[in-house]
Design a protein around this motif. Structure first.
Motif, PDB file in Angstrom:
ATOM      1  N   ALA A  35      50.870  -5.877 -90.473  1.00 34.79           N
ATOM      2  CA  ALA A  35      50.502  -5.341 -91.782  1.00 34.79           C
ATOM      3  C   ALA A  35      51.273  -4.032 -91.975  1.00 34.79           C
ATOM      4  O   ALA A  35      50.943  -3.023 -91.350  1.00 34.79           O
ATOM      5  N   ALA A 127      42.605  -2.175 -85.530  1.00 33.23           N
ATOM      6  CA  ALA A 127      41.819  -2.270 -86.769  1.00 33.23           C
ATOM      7  C   ALA A 127      40.738  -1.199 -86.876  1.00 33.23           C
ATOM      8  O   ALA A 127      40.140  -1.024 -87.934  1.00 33.23           O
ATOM      9  N   GLY A 130      40.554   4.763 -86.609  1.00 32.07           N
ATOM     10  CA  GLY A 130      41.471   5.633 -87.340  1.00 32.07           C
ATOM     11  C   GLY A 130      40.810   6.136 -88.604  1.00 32.07           C
ATOM     12  O   GLY A 130      39.663   6.562 -88.579  1.00 32.07           O
ATOM     13  N   ARG A 131      41.532   6.049 -89.717  1.00 28.47           N
ATOM     14  CA  ARG A 131      40.982   6.512 -91.002  1.00 28.47           C
ATOM     15  C   ARG A 131      39.772   5.673 -91.374  1.00 28.47           C
ATOM     16  O   ARG A 131      39.809   4.438 -91.300  1.00 28.47           O
TER      17      ARG A 131
HETATM   18  N1  ATP Z   1      43.869   4.295 -88.868  1.00 26.02           N
HETATM   19  C1  ATP Z   1      43.562   3.017 -89.133  1.00 26.02           C
HETATM   20  N2  ATP Z   1      42.360   2.512 -88.836  1.00 26.02           N
HETATM   21  C2  ATP Z   1      42.075   1.234 -89.100  1.00 26.02           C
HETATM   22  N3  ATP Z   1      42.924   0.373 -89.687  1.00 26.02           N
HETATM   23  C3  ATP Z   1      44.132   0.838 -90.019  1.00 26.02           C
HETATM   24  C4  ATP Z   1      44.515   2.175 -89.757  1.00 26.02           C
HETATM   25  N4  ATP Z   1      45.762   2.362 -90.183  1.00 26.02           N
HETATM   26  C5  ATP Z   1      46.145   1.191 -90.676  1.00 26.02           C
HETATM   27  N5  ATP Z   1      45.181   0.263 -90.592  1.00 26.02           N
HETATM   28  C6  ATP Z   1      45.268  -1.157 -91.022  1.00 26.02           C
HETATM   29  O1  ATP Z   1      46.621  -1.522 -91.105  1.00 26.02           O
HETATM   30  C7  ATP Z   1      46.969  -1.870 -92.455  1.00 26.02           C
HETATM   31  C8  ATP Z   1      48.345  -1.316 -92.740  1.00 26.02           C
HETATM   32  O2  ATP Z   1      48.319   0.090 -92.591  1.00 26.02           O
HETATM   33  P1  ATP Z   1      49.234   1.044 -93.453  1.00 26.02           P
HETATM   34  O3  ATP Z   1      49.302   2.366 -92.752  1.00 26.02           O
HETATM   35  O4  ATP Z   1      50.505   0.369 -93.799  1.00 26.02           O
HETATM   36  O5  ATP Z   1      48.328   1.177 -94.755  1.00 26.02           O
HETATM   37  P2  ATP Z   1      48.744   1.742 -96.198  1.00 26.02           P
HETATM   38  O6  ATP Z   1      49.036   0.610 -97.094  1.00 26.02           O
HETATM   39  O7  ATP Z   1      49.823   2.764 -96.046  1.00 26.02           O
HETATM   40  O8  ATP Z   1      47.381   2.389 -96.651  1.00 26.02           O
HETATM   41  P3  ATP Z   1      47.158   3.638 -97.591  1.00 26.02           P
HETATM   42  O9  ATP Z   1      48.001   3.384 -98.781  1.00 26.02           O
HETATM   43  O10 ATP Z   1      45.700   3.606 -97.849  1.00 26.02           O
HETATM   44  O11 ATP Z   1      47.583   4.851 -96.791  1.00 26.02           O
HETATM   45  C9  ATP Z   1      45.853  -1.319 -93.326  1.00 26.02           C
HETATM   46  O12 ATP Z   1      45.622  -2.155 -94.451  1.00 26.02           O
HETATM   47  C10 ATP Z   1      44.667  -1.384 -92.397  1.00 26.02           C
HETATM   48  O13 ATP Z   1      44.135  -2.705 -92.379  1.00 26.02           O
END
Ligand code: ATP
Ligand code: VIB
Length: 241
Positions: A35, A127, A130-131
């Motif tokens: 992802a 998953a 984190g945030r």
């Molecule tokens: N810190 C985290 N804790 C839990 N899941 C995470 C975390 N960071 C990423 N993910 C998962 O991985 C996926 C891809 O992360 P990515 O950092 O690319 O998100 P993003 O699209 O940049 O999100 P946003 O725009 O909200 O910052 C997210 O949709 C989430 O499911």
């Protein structure tokens, strides 16, 4: 009374792989999907498992089949590296209403590329931990795709959904998971949930978020059974090596 089908659960994917293989057990998956920013983590962290080897060789060996997302987090060098190896890149930057995990789950669900879906289980690594908005988004994905087996994983915990339409038998892999566990009604209140195999079993017990939920429970037997009138989140601790 209507007899309900039984659904079995086992975290055998957590068990160590045969030492000869010397590979993380997730490499046995049929399909590897990153992802968006998850691809950066694969790129940065896989070589750390094999410090004696050339980083590029390790990255080539652990190449994702697909990278899907809104592509706002993956670094250009990472995208170009995996694209040059033949990874399929699915750019959904126009869709800002679903998370990258959601996008990846729909890819796997709709994929027709010879994937054996009869016993499909999606393991989502990274998953949790984190945030918090990401974590909640990930929980929402498992509730939204309640008809699919999806397991959220971190170093400390495992989470999956127990759909209300089944009786559940959870086979505990005591060498790698437990004893701390929880059962949480996340969407709707449960009027009745019943368990066996826990220190604090539920016995036709009502639970609701904002009322009683079963956290900090303890697994007491190798088989835990759960039956409820609503979908419940099951979570169990993962043991440190
Ligand atoms: N810190 C985290 N804790 C839990 N899941 C995470 C975390 N960071 C990423 N993910 C998962 O991985 C996926 C891809 O992360 P990515 O950092 O690319 O998100 P993003 O699209 O940049 O999100 P946003 O725009 O909200 O910052 C997210 O949709 C989430 O499911
Ligand atoms: C009500 C509502 N809240 C938040 C977002 C933003 N959002 C949700 S998923 C996503 C993609 C993340 O990769 C983004 C930006 C929205 N669209 N609608």
């Amino acid at each position: 009374m209507i007899a309900m089908d039984l659904m079995h659960h086992s975290s055998c994917f957590l068990l160590p792989t045969i030492p000869l293989q010397r590979r993380p057990s997730l490499t046995t998956a049929q399909l590897h999907v990153c992802a968006d920013g998850g691809a950066n983590r694969l790129y940065d962290e896989m070589p750390l498992f094999f410090p004696q080897e050339d980083a590029s060789d390790v990255r080539r060996r652990y190449k994702p089949d697909v990278i899907k997302g809104d592509m706002d987090s993956i670094r250009r060098e990472v995208l170009e590296f995996y694209a040059s190896l033949g990874t399929e890149i699915v750019d959904k930057s126009h869709d800002q209403d679903t998370t990258d995990l959601h996008k990846c789950v729909t890819y796997i669900r709709d994929s027709a590329s010879g994937l054996d879906k009869s016993n499909l289980c999606i393991l989502v690594v990274g998953a949790l931990g984190g945030r918090f908005d990401h974590e909640m988004g990930n929980l929402n994905v498992i509730c939204r795709f309640s008809y699919m087996r999806i397991v959220l994983l971190s170093n400390d915990s495992l989470i999956h959904l127990l759909p209300r339409t089944y009786c559940h038998e959870i086979h505990i892999q005591t060498s790698v998971e437990g004893p701390h566990c929880g059962l949480i009604p996340i969407g709707t209140p449960s009027k009745s949930s019943t368990t066996t195999g826990l220190q604090w079993d539920l016995n036709n017990t009502a639970m609701e978020f904002g009322g009683l939920v079963s956290t900090s429970n303890i697994v007491k037997e190798e088989k835990v059974t759960v039956q409820s009138d609503c979908d419940l989140l099951w979570t169990i601790s993962i043991k440190k090596l």
